[in-house]
Design a protein around this motif. Structure first.
Motif, PDB file in Angstrom:
ATOM      1  N   VAL A   1      -6.969 -86.971  94.030  1.00 21.24           N
ATOM      2  CA  VAL A   1      -6.276 -86.733  92.763  1.00 21.24           C
ATOM      3  C   VAL A   1      -5.048 -87.635  92.651  1.00 21.24           C
ATOM      4  CG1 VAL A   1      -4.814 -85.031  91.561  1.00 21.24           C
ATOM      5  CG2 VAL A   1      -7.098 -84.388  92.331  1.00 21.24           C
ATOM      6  N   LEU A   2      -4.331 -87.790  93.752  1.00 23.96           N
ATOM      7  CA  LEU A   2      -3.096 -88.577  93.733  1.00 23.96           C
ATOM      8  C   LEU A   2      -3.324 -90.079  93.895  1.00 23.96           C
ATOM      9  CD1 LEU A   2      -0.861 -86.226  95.898  1.00 23.96           C
ATOM     10  CD2 LEU A   2      -0.881 -86.452  93.399  1.00 23.96           C
ATOM     11  N   ASP A   3      -4.499 -90.471  94.333  1.00 25.29           N
ATOM     12  CA  ASP A   3      -4.802 -91.881  94.597  1.00 25.29           C
ATOM     13  C   ASP A   3      -4.987 -92.640  93.291  1.00 25.29           C
ATOM     14  OD1 ASP A   3      -5.739 -94.334  95.575  1.00 25.29           O
ATOM     15  OD2 ASP A   3      -6.929 -93.384  97.129  1.00 25.29           O
ATOM     16  N   GLU A   4      -4.434 -93.826  93.244  1.00 26.53           N
ATOM     17  CA  GLU A   4      -4.564 -94.672  92.052  1.00 26.53           C
ATOM     18  C   GLU A   4      -5.921 -95.359  91.986  1.00 26.53           C
ATOM     19  OE1 GLU A   4      -2.334 -95.008  89.496  1.00 26.53           O
ATOM     20  OE2 GLU A   4      -1.213 -93.401  90.472  1.00 26.53           O
ATOM     21  N   THR A   5      -6.587 -95.524  93.122  1.00 19.43           N
ATOM     22  CA  THR A   5      -7.890 -96.180  93.117  1.00 19.43           C
ATOM     23  C   THR A   5      -8.949 -95.183  92.681  1.00 19.43           C
ATOM     24  OG1 THR A   5      -8.334 -95.658  95.429  1.00 19.43           O
ATOM     25  CG2 THR A   5      -7.226 -97.744  94.986  1.00 19.43           C
ATOM     26  N   ASN A   6     -10.038 -95.709  92.191  1.00 19.67           N
ATOM     27  CA  ASN A   6     -11.105 -94.839  91.706  1.00 19.67           C
ATOM     28  C   ASN A   6     -12.290 -94.959  92.655  1.00 19.67           C
ATOM     29  OD1 ASN A   6     -12.579 -93.131  90.122  1.00 19.67           O
ATOM     30  ND2 ASN A   6     -13.025 -94.630  88.537  1.00 19.67           N
ATOM     31  N   TYR A   7     -12.514 -93.950  93.454  1.00 18.28           N
ATOM     32  CA  TYR A   7     -13.657 -93.931  94.352  1.00 18.28           C
ATOM     33  C   TYR A   7     -14.389 -92.619  94.194  1.00 18.28           C
ATOM     34  CZ  TYR A   7     -10.630 -91.176  97.497  1.00 18.28           C
ATOM     35  OH  TYR A   7      -9.810 -90.237  98.031  1.00 18.28           O
ATOM     36  N   LYS A   8     -15.619 -92.586  94.637  1.00 17.84           N
ATOM     37  CA  LYS A   8     -16.432 -91.388  94.518  1.00 17.84           C
ATOM     38  C   LYS A   8     -16.039 -90.418  95.627  1.00 17.84           C
ATOM     39  CE  LYS A   8     -21.221 -90.026  93.957  1.00 17.84           C
ATOM     40  NZ  LYS A   8     -22.619 -90.487  94.005  1.00 17.84           N
TER      41      LYS A   8
ATOM     42  N   LEU B   1     -22.884 -76.411 106.828  1.00 17.89           N
ATOM     43  CA  LEU B   1     -21.502 -76.863 106.659  1.00 17.89           C
ATOM     44  C   LEU B   1     -21.458 -78.258 106.049  1.00 17.89           C
ATOM     45  CD1 LEU B   1     -19.841 -75.521 109.926  1.00 17.89           C
ATOM     46  CD2 LEU B   1     -19.683 -74.584 107.608  1.00 17.89           C
ATOM     47  N   ARG B   2     -22.342 -79.134 106.492  1.00 16.92           N
ATOM     48  CA  ARG B   2     -22.383 -80.490 105.930  1.00 16.92           C
ATOM     49  C   ARG B   2     -22.695 -80.440 104.432  1.00 16.92           C
ATOM     50  NH1 ARG B   2     -22.202 -85.147 108.243  1.00 16.92           N
ATOM     51  NH2 ARG B   2     -22.579 -84.289 110.319  1.00 16.92           N
ATOM     52  N   ARG B   3     -23.667 -79.603 104.054  1.00 14.41           N
ATOM     53  CA  ARG B   3     -24.038 -79.505 102.636  1.00 14.41           C
ATOM     54  C   ARG B   3     -22.923 -78.862 101.821  1.00 14.41           C
ATOM     55  NH1 ARG B   3     -25.405 -81.880  98.529  1.00 14.41           N
ATOM     56  NH2 ARG B   3     -26.542 -80.713  96.961  1.00 14.41           N
ATOM     57  N   LEU B   4     -22.259 -77.860 102.374  1.00 15.09           N
ATOM     58  CA  LEU B   4     -21.148 -77.234 101.654  1.00 15.09           C
ATOM     59  C   LEU B   4     -20.023 -78.238 101.422  1.00 15.09           C
ATOM     60  CD1 LEU B   4     -20.001 -74.734 100.297  1.00 15.09           C
ATOM     61  CD2 LEU B   4     -19.137 -74.007 102.537  1.00 15.09           C
ATOM     62  N   ALA B   5     -19.747 -79.081 102.409  1.00 14.37           N
ATOM     63  CA  ALA B   5     -18.729 -80.126 102.230  1.00 14.37           C
ATOM     64  C   ALA B   5     -19.131 -81.055 101.089  1.00 14.37           C
ATOM     65  CB  ALA B   5     -18.532 -80.905 103.527  1.00 14.37           C
ATOM     66  N   GLN B   6     -20.401 -81.444 101.072  1.00 12.01           N
ATOM     67  CA  GLN B   6     -20.902 -82.327 100.008  1.00 12.01           C
ATOM     68  C   GLN B   6     -20.765 -81.652  98.647  1.00 12.01           C
ATOM     69  OE1 GLN B   6     -22.196 -85.458 100.770  1.00 12.01           O
ATOM     70  NE2 GLN B   6     -22.232 -85.884  98.603  1.00 12.01           N
ATOM     71  N   LEU B   7     -21.189 -80.400  98.544  1.00 20.04           N
ATOM     72  CA  LEU B   7     -21.119 -79.674  97.271  1.00 20.04           C
ATOM     73  C   LEU B   7     -19.672 -79.521  96.796  1.00 20.04           C
ATOM     74  CD1 LEU B   7     -23.748 -76.873  97.967  1.00 20.04           C
ATOM     75  CD2 LEU B   7     -23.988 -78.791  96.360  1.00 20.04           C
ATOM     76  N   HIS B   8     -18.784 -79.195  97.715  1.00 18.13           N
ATOM     77  CA  HIS B   8     -17.363 -79.014  97.402  1.00 18.13           C
ATOM     78  C   HIS B   8     -16.791 -80.293  96.785  1.00 18.13           C
ATOM     79  CE1 HIS B   8     -13.318 -77.229  98.805  1.00 18.13           C
ATOM     80  NE2 HIS B   8     -13.018 -78.336  98.177  1.00 18.13           N
ATOM     81  N   LEU B   9     -17.026 -81.409  97.452  1.00 15.20           N
ATOM     82  CA  LEU B   9     -16.448 -82.666  96.973  1.00 15.20           C
ATOM     83  C   LEU B   9     -17.179 -83.210  95.751  1.00 15.20           C
ATOM     84  CD1 LEU B   9     -15.495 -84.375 100.341  1.00 15.20           C
ATOM     85  CD2 LEU B   9     -14.090 -82.962  98.819  1.00 15.20           C
ATOM     86  N   GLU B  10     -18.467 -82.936  95.628  1.00 10.14           N
ATOM     87  CA  GLU B  10     -19.192 -83.326  94.410  1.00 10.14           C
ATOM     88  C   GLU B  10     -18.657 -82.565  93.201  1.00 10.14           C
ATOM     89  OE1 GLU B  10     -23.324 -82.520  95.130  1.00 10.14           O
ATOM     90  OE2 GLU B  10     -23.619 -84.387  96.252  1.00 10.14           O
ATOM     91  N   ALA B  11     -18.453 -81.256  93.372  1.00 11.32           N
ATOM     92  CA  ALA B  11     -18.004 -80.425  92.249  1.00 11.32           C
ATOM     93  C   ALA B  11     -16.648 -80.874  91.729  1.00 11.32           C
ATOM     94  CB  ALA B  11     -17.955 -78.960  92.669  1.00 11.32           C
ATOM     95  N   LEU B  12     -15.697 -81.063  92.622  1.00 10.74           N
ATOM     96  CA  LEU B  12     -14.366 -81.456  92.166  1.00 10.74           C
ATOM     97  C   LEU B  12     -14.310 -82.944  91.825  1.00 10.74           C
ATOM     98  CD1 LEU B  12     -12.233 -79.209  94.479  1.00 10.74           C
ATOM     99  CD2 LEU B  12     -12.610 -78.982  92.028  1.00 10.74           C
ATOM    100  N   GLY B  13     -15.105 -83.744  92.499  1.00 13.88           N
ATOM    101  CA  GLY B  13     -15.130 -85.173  92.209  1.00 13.88           C
ATOM    102  C   GLY B  13     -15.780 -85.504  90.879  1.00 13.88           C
TER     103      GLY B  13
END
Length: 182
Positions: free
Chosen positions: A157-164, A72-84
């Motif tokens: 997506v909606l945030d004006e700041t740019n973070y990873k 689950l931890r790795r899937l969360a990482q992959l999910h956010l890496e892919a869209l990020g």
């Protein structure tokens, strides 16, 4: 066409602009029209291609991890890496796609069942091993897992700041795993 950060670019885009954003290729308008009847068909092809590639990669990665928590931890990482790593795709998935039931229904049925299946499988394994609470319904826990990640992507997506985006994966996984834990 609207700037990359504006979440409504798809509505006013021409098919060539969608192709460039989705596939990052330089091809002529004429070539695109040989393969796609309209921009909706192109968009769904781009989304399906991205999702299929994500799921293939996720399954391969998760197959190497024994621990349900680790999966689950790795899937969360992959999910956010892919869209990020692809803000335009994230904008389309989070903002544009959800405004159209015509897109959302087929996508949700086909792909979300597959994605949630990975999550539910890890939860079932954790329950069987006594790592996760047996009193929690796996479907509810899987939906909470996806919902937490989904909300992080929308916020990004909606945030004006740019973070990873992937930097928040462990925090989200911690919240979910603490809720699942015994």
């Amino acid at each position: 066409m609207a700037p990359r950060s504006e979440p409504t670019w798809y509505k006013d885009a021409i098919i060539y602009e969608i192709h460039v954003r989705a596939f990052y290729d330089s091809v002529t308008d004429g070539t695109i029209y040989l393969y796609f009847r309209n921009k909706e068909e192109l968009l769904m092809t781009a989304i399906n291609t991205a999702f299929d590639a994500f799921m293939k990669h996720a399954r391969a990665e998760l197959d190497t991890i024994a621990s349900p928590s680790g999966k689950l931890r790795r899937l969360a990482q992959l999910h956010l890496e892919a869209l990020g790593s692809n803000r335009d795709l994230a904008v389309v998935l989070q903002m544009e796609l959800r405004q159209s039931a015509r897109f959302l229904a087929p996508f949700s049925h086909q792909h979300m069942v597959e994605y949630l299946g990975l999550v539910r499988s890890a939860i079932r394994a954790g329950q069987a091993q006594g790592v996760f609470r047996a009193d929690l319904r796996e479907k509810i826990a899987a939906n909470c897992f996806f919902g937490a990640l989904d909300e992080m992507v929308t916020s990004w997506v909606l945030d004006e700041t740019n973070y990873k985006l992937s930097d928040v994966a462990d925090s989200v996984a911690d919240v979910i795993l603490l809720g699942l834990g015994r």
